[in-house]
Design a protein around this motif. Structure first.
Motif, PDB file in Angstrom:
ATOM      1  N   ARG A 181     -81.606  66.404   5.937  1.00  0.00           N
ATOM      2  CA  ARG A 181     -82.892  66.906   5.455  1.00  0.00           C
ATOM      3  C   ARG A 181     -83.933  66.963   6.556  1.00  0.00           C
ATOM      4  N   ALA A 182     -83.863  65.995   7.470  1.00  0.00           N
ATOM      5  CA  ALA A 182     -84.836  65.941   8.567  1.00  0.00           C
ATOM      6  C   ALA A 182     -84.472  66.899   9.702  1.00  0.00           C
ATOM      7  N   TYR A 218     -80.935  52.710   8.110  1.00  0.00           N
ATOM      8  CA  TYR A 218     -79.828  52.938   7.181  1.00  0.00           C
ATOM      9  C   TYR A 218     -78.491  52.795   7.915  1.00  0.00           C
ATOM     10  N   GLU A 267     -91.092  50.849   5.425  1.00  0.00           N
ATOM     11  CA  GLU A 267     -91.062  52.174   6.036  1.00  0.00           C
ATOM     12  C   GLU A 267     -89.725  52.838   5.743  1.00  0.00           C
ATOM     13  N   PRO A 268     -89.594  53.485   4.574  1.00  0.00           N
ATOM     14  CA  PRO A 268     -88.312  54.087   4.196  1.00  0.00           C
ATOM     15  C   PRO A 268     -87.850  55.220   5.113  1.00  0.00           C
ATOM     16  N   GLN A 269     -88.723  55.713   5.951  1.00  0.00           N
ATOM     17  CA  GLN A 269     -88.357  56.819   6.833  1.00  0.00           C
ATOM     18  C   GLN A 269     -87.786  56.359   8.173  1.00  0.00           C
ATOM     19  N   THR A 270     -87.545  55.065   8.345  1.00  0.00           N
ATOM     20  CA  THR A 270     -86.898  54.594   9.572  1.00  0.00           C
ATOM     21  C   THR A 270     -85.395  54.799   9.401  1.00  0.00           C
ATOM     22  N   LEU A 271     -84.968  56.022   9.647  1.00  0.00           N
ATOM     23  CA  LEU A 271     -83.611  56.440   9.314  1.00  0.00           C
ATOM     24  C   LEU A 271     -82.542  55.619  10.027  1.00  0.00           C
ATOM     25  N   LEU A 289     -80.317  62.006   4.603  1.00  0.00           N
ATOM     26  CA  LEU A 289     -81.686  61.973   5.128  1.00  0.00           C
ATOM     27  C   LEU A 289     -81.772  62.624   6.504  1.00  0.00           C
ATOM     28  N   TYR A 290     -80.788  62.376   7.347  1.00  0.00           N
ATOM     29  CA  TYR A 290     -80.771  63.022   8.663  1.00  0.00           C
ATOM     30  C   TYR A 290     -80.640  64.538   8.513  1.00  0.00           C
TER      31      TYR A 290
END
Length: 182
Positions: free
Chosen positions: A127-128, A98, A91-95, A124-125
Motif C-alpha cells: 500500500r505504501a 511488523y 506508531e502503527p506506521q513503523t512498518l 502495508l508495504y
C-alpha cells in the motif's frame, strides 16, 4: 565510569524531575545512566515512557526498539514481543516493526503469529508503494511455508511487477514444480 551509588543517585534525581513534570531534564539524567550502562532495560523503558509523555513518538519508538533488542539478547522474547506491540500502538506506521515482530515470532516457533505479521507487513508495504520491502515480507512467508504454492505465485507476481524477471521466472518455476509434485 558510574559507580552503583552514583547510578542510583542519577536515577533518583531523574525520578524527582519526573515528579516535577520536567521530563526533558529527566531524560537527560537517564541518558547519563545508559551512556555508562547501555544494558539497563528499566532505564531505557523510562526514557521511552518520557518521550511518549512529551509526544515525541519517533524518539519513544527508537528507545523501545532498543528495549526489545535488549530483551531478545537477554533471552526474554516474550517481553520483546510486548515491547514491539507497544511500539505499534504508539506508531502503527513503523512498518519495519511488523517485520521485526514477525521474525521474533518465527524464532520463537510461533509460525502462525509470524505469518500474520509478515502478511500484514507485505500488505502495508505494498500500500505504501514500497514493493522491495513487500517482497522481503513475502519471501519470508515462502521461506517459512515453502509448500504454499499460492504464496509462491504471489511472490513471483511481485517480482514481475518490480521488473525482476529472472527472479519472477525462478519463483514461477518453483511454484510449477510444486504443482507437478502434488
Amino acid at each position: 565510569m558510574l559507580t552503583n551509588s552514583n547510578k542510583e543517585k542519577l536515577i533518583a534525581g531523574a525520578q524527582k524531575l519526573v515528579e516535577k513534570g520536567q521530563f526533558d531534564k529527566a531524560i537527560r539524567e537517564y541518558l547519563k545512566v545508559v551512556a555508562e550502562d547501555e544494558n539497563d532495560v528499566r532505564v531505557w523503558i523510562r526514557i521511552g515512557d518520557l518521550y511518549v509523555k512529551l509526544g515525541q513518538k519517533s524518539e519513544a519508538v527508537e528507545n523501545y526498539k532498543k528495549v526489545a533488542q535488549l530483551y531478545t539478547q537477554q533471552g526474554e522474547p516474550e517481553k520483546a514481543v510486548a515491547v514491539f506491540k507497544q511500539i505499534l500502538q504508539i506508531e502503527p506506521q513503523t512498518l519495519e516493526t511488523y517485520m521485526l515482530l514477525a521474525a521474533l515470532y518465527r524464532d520463537m516457533g510461533r509460525l502462525q503469529h509470524a505469518s500474520q505479521q509478515y502478511e500484514l507487513a507485505a500488505q502495508l508495504y505494498t500500500r505504501a508503494g514500497r514493493l522491495r520491502e513487500a517482497l522481503a515480507a513475502e519471501q519470508a512467508l515462502v521461506d517459512m511455508v515453502p509448500d504454499n504454492i499460492a504464496r509462491r505465485i504471489k511472490l513471483a507476481e511481485l517480482y514481475s511487477r518490480e521488473n525482476l524477471y529472472p527472479d519472477a521466472a525462478r519463483k514461477f518455476s518453483a511454484a510449477a514444480a510444486g504443482l507437478r509434485s502434488t
